[in-house]
Structure formats: structure tokens, C-alpha cells
Design a protein around this motif. Sequence first.
Motif, PDB file in Angstrom:
ATOM      1  N   SER A  24       0.846  -1.212   0.000  1.00  0.00           N
ATOM      2  CA  SER A  24       0.000   0.000   0.000  1.00  0.00           C
ATOM      3  C   SER A  24       0.871   1.248   0.000  1.00  0.00           C
ATOM      4  O   SER A  24       0.658   2.161  -0.798  1.00  0.00           O
ATOM      5  CB  SER A  24      -0.901   0.042   1.247  1.00  0.00           C
ATOM      6  OG  SER A  24      -1.733  -1.079   1.279  1.00  0.00           O
ATOM      7  N   PHE A  28       1.155   4.166  -2.974  1.00  0.00           N
ATOM      8  CA  PHE A  28       0.885   5.584  -2.694  1.00  0.00           C
ATOM      9  C   PHE A  28       2.110   6.450  -3.002  1.00  0.00           C
ATOM     10  O   PHE A  28       1.998   7.496  -3.633  1.00  0.00           O
ATOM     11  CB  PHE A  28       0.520   5.793  -1.217  1.00  0.00           C
ATOM     12  CG  PHE A  28      -0.776   5.150  -0.791  1.00  0.00           C
ATOM     13  CD1 PHE A  28      -1.769   4.825  -1.703  1.00  0.00           C
ATOM     14  CD2 PHE A  28      -1.001   4.873   0.549  1.00  0.00           C
ATOM     15  CE1 PHE A  28      -2.970   4.245  -1.299  1.00  0.00           C
ATOM     16  CE2 PHE A  28      -2.186   4.291   0.972  1.00  0.00           C
ATOM     17  CZ  PHE A  28      -3.173   3.975   0.050  1.00  0.00           C
ATOM     18  N   SER A  91      -0.212   0.395  14.837  1.00  0.00           N
ATOM     19  CA  SER A  91      -1.654   0.332  15.050  1.00  0.00           C
ATOM     20  C   SER A  91      -1.946   0.749  16.489  1.00  0.00           C
ATOM     21  O   SER A  91      -3.085   0.983  16.859  1.00  0.00           O
ATOM     22  CB  SER A  91      -2.181  -1.065  14.762  1.00  0.00           C
ATOM     23  OG  SER A  91      -1.357  -2.014  15.393  1.00  0.00           O
ATOM     24  N   LYS A 112      -1.577   3.303  11.987  1.00  0.00           N
ATOM     25  CA  LYS A 112      -2.137   2.438  10.939  1.00  0.00           C
ATOM     26  C   LYS A 112      -3.586   2.142  11.298  1.00  0.00           C
ATOM     27  O   LYS A 112      -3.895   2.029  12.474  1.00  0.00           O
ATOM     28  CB  LYS A 112      -1.359   1.115  10.847  1.00  0.00           C
ATOM     29  CG  LYS A 112       0.074   1.288  10.407  1.00  0.00           C
ATOM     30  CD  LYS A 112       0.727  -0.013  10.002  1.00  0.00           C
ATOM     31  CE  LYS A 112       1.148  -0.851  11.175  1.00  0.00           C
ATOM     32  NZ  LYS A 112       2.003  -1.981  10.818  1.00  0.00           N
ATOM     33  N   PRO A 113      -4.460   1.958  10.342  1.00  0.00           N
ATOM     34  CA  PRO A 113      -4.175   2.084   8.914  1.00  0.00           C
ATOM     35  C   PRO A 113      -4.045   3.553   8.528  1.00  0.00           C
ATOM     36  O   PRO A 113      -4.854   4.367   8.935  1.00  0.00           O
ATOM     37  CB  PRO A 113      -5.388   1.439   8.251  1.00  0.00           C
ATOM     38  CG  PRO A 113      -6.503   1.619   9.244  1.00  0.00           C
ATOM     39  CD  PRO A 113      -5.844   1.604  10.602  1.00  0.00           C
ATOM     40  N   PHE A 114      -3.001   3.882   7.762  1.00  0.00           N
ATOM     41  CA  PHE A 114      -2.798   5.253   7.318  1.00  0.00           C
ATOM     42  C   PHE A 114      -3.533   5.459   6.003  1.00  0.00           C
ATOM     43  O   PHE A 114      -3.846   4.515   5.297  1.00  0.00           O
ATOM     44  CB  PHE A 114      -1.313   5.575   7.155  1.00  0.00           C
ATOM     45  CG  PHE A 114      -0.566   4.541   6.347  1.00  0.00           C
ATOM     46  CD1 PHE A 114      -0.641   4.524   4.964  1.00  0.00           C
ATOM     47  CD2 PHE A 114       0.210   3.580   6.987  1.00  0.00           C
ATOM     48  CE1 PHE A 114       0.042   3.563   4.226  1.00  0.00           C
ATOM     49  CE2 PHE A 114       0.890   2.617   6.250  1.00  0.00           C
ATOM     50  CZ  PHE A 114       0.806   2.609   4.870  1.00  0.00           C
ATOM     51  N   THR A 115      -3.800   6.714   5.678  1.00  0.00           N
ATOM     52  CA  THR A 115      -4.420   7.032   4.394  1.00  0.00           C
ATOM     53  C   THR A 115      -3.320   7.502   3.447  1.00  0.00           C
ATOM     54  O   THR A 115      -2.225   7.869   3.889  1.00  0.00           O
ATOM     55  CB  THR A 115      -5.450   8.170   4.546  1.00  0.00           C
ATOM     56  OG1 THR A 115      -4.757   9.348   4.993  1.00  0.00           O
ATOM     57  CG2 THR A 115      -6.550   7.813   5.534  1.00  0.00           C
ATOM     58  N   LYS A 116      -3.619   7.510   2.183  1.00  0.00           N
ATOM     59  CA  LYS A 116      -2.662   8.006   1.187  1.00  0.00           C
ATOM     60  C   LYS A 116      -2.281   9.443   1.548  1.00  0.00           C
ATOM     61  O   LYS A 116      -1.118   9.824   1.531  1.00  0.00           O
ATOM     62  CB  LYS A 116      -3.289   7.947  -0.214  1.00  0.00           C
ATOM     63  CG  LYS A 116      -2.378   8.480  -1.304  1.00  0.00           C
ATOM     64  CD  LYS A 116      -3.028   8.358  -2.673  1.00  0.00           C
ATOM     65  CE  LYS A 116      -2.097   8.843  -3.765  1.00  0.00           C
ATOM     66  NZ  LYS A 116      -2.642   8.631  -5.096  1.00  0.00           N
ATOM     67  N   ASP A 117      -3.286  10.233   1.917  1.00  0.00           N
ATOM     68  CA  ASP A 117      -3.076  11.628   2.243  1.00  0.00           C
ATOM     69  C   ASP A 117      -2.150  11.802   3.454  1.00  0.00           C
ATOM     70  O   ASP A 117      -1.218  12.611   3.417  1.00  0.00           O
ATOM     71  CB  ASP A 117      -4.437  12.295   2.507  1.00  0.00           C
ATOM     72  CG  ASP A 117      -4.342  13.806   2.480  1.00  0.00           C
ATOM     73  OD1 ASP A 117      -3.637  14.344   1.605  1.00  0.00           O
ATOM     74  OD2 ASP A 117      -4.970  14.445   3.347  1.00  0.00           O
ATOM     75  N   SER A 118      -2.391  11.046   4.517  1.00  0.00           N
ATOM     76  CA  SER A 118      -1.563  11.199   5.726  1.00  0.00           C
ATOM     77  C   SER A 118      -0.123  10.750   5.469  1.00  0.00           C
ATOM     78  O   SER A 118       0.831  11.353   5.963  1.00  0.00           O
ATOM     79  CB  SER A 118      -2.165  10.441   6.920  1.00  0.00           C
ATOM     80  OG  SER A 118      -2.137   9.048   6.694  1.00  0.00           O
ATOM     81  N   LEU A 119       0.036   9.720   4.656  1.00  0.00           N
ATOM     82  CA  LEU A 119       1.374   9.220   4.315  1.00  0.00           C
ATOM     83  C   LEU A 119       2.142  10.272   3.513  1.00  0.00           C
ATOM     84  O   LEU A 119       3.278  10.610   3.832  1.00  0.00           O
ATOM     85  CB  LEU A 119       1.242   7.922   3.508  1.00  0.00           C
ATOM     86  CG  LEU A 119       2.524   7.121   3.298  1.00  0.00           C
ATOM     87  CD1 LEU A 119       2.939   6.442   4.596  1.00  0.00           C
ATOM     88  CD2 LEU A 119       2.327   6.079   2.217  1.00  0.00           C
ATOM     89  N   LYS A 121       1.511  13.484   3.259  1.00  0.00           N
ATOM     90  CA  LYS A 121       1.712  14.697   4.055  1.00  0.00           C
ATOM     91  C   LYS A 121       2.955  14.560   4.925  1.00  0.00           C
ATOM     92  O   LYS A 121       3.750  15.495   5.048  1.00  0.00           O
ATOM     93  CB  LYS A 121       0.494  14.943   4.952  1.00  0.00           C
ATOM     94  CG  LYS A 121      -0.362  16.067   4.503  1.00  0.00           C
ATOM     95  CD  LYS A 121      -1.407  16.401   5.547  1.00  0.00           C
ATOM     96  CE  LYS A 121      -2.555  17.088   4.852  1.00  0.00           C
ATOM     97  NZ  LYS A 121      -3.849  16.735   5.318  1.00  0.00           N
TER      98      LYS A 121
END
Length: 133
Positions: A24, A28, A91, A112-119, A121
Amino acid sequence: MAEGSDVTGVKVMVIDDSNTIRRSAEIFLAQAGYQVLLAEDGFDALSKISDHHPDLIFVDIMMPRLDGYQTCALIKKNPRYAGTPVIMLSSKDGLFDRARGRMVGSDEYLTKPFTKDSLLKAVSAHTAARVIK
């Protein structure tokens, strides 16, 4: 991605024993234009860090053999990599976990789970100064 910033050549390492998390994060980050290095655990990561010199490292806390806290401490104790930002992935979102991450030198803590945006950023915040150079 940040306005007009060029991420070409920025290397991001993801250390996690979960194939799903690694994949994942890889998707991203690669979509955003970063070079991605993957490692399954701390031992795997340490040899790859000396070979590839990543600009930023994400490290999972709960891993076999060498956990994220130990891995982060080893990275930060090495003068060549002490300035490399290390972001803990977990987690677990407790105050103790965050404090322990800070004690071993982590620069940020991502749950976790992280979002694409948080990663993205987190990567952008810690590599912006390097990209400008």
C-alpha cells in the motif's frame, strides 16, 4: 502533492513485516513520484539503508527479530543517518507508544491504517527542506 515541488530522486524506505502495508505504501508513494525502498524487518532495512541512503524512513513498531524502536535507535545512533527523518508506523496509538518512539529518536508517529493523504503529508513535511536544496 505540494505545489510545484519536485520529488524526483527522493528515496523513501518502508520497513514493515506486513506485505499489505508495504505494498500500500509503495503504491501511494510511487504514484506521487517517490523512489520506494522496501524492507521486511529491521535487519533487512539496516543493510539496505547503508546501500541506498534513503531520505526518509517509515518503520513499523511491531516486527519480529528487531522491532521498530530498536531499528530507529540504531539508525539514529549512526552519525551518517542521524539526520534522516524516521516516522514510526503503528496500530497502537497510546501515549506511551508515542513517547517511546520519541525517546529512540523518531521524528513523527503515524497510526495504521494510514491514508494516502496522511502518508504523503508526512513525507512532504519531512523532505520539503531536502527537495528545495
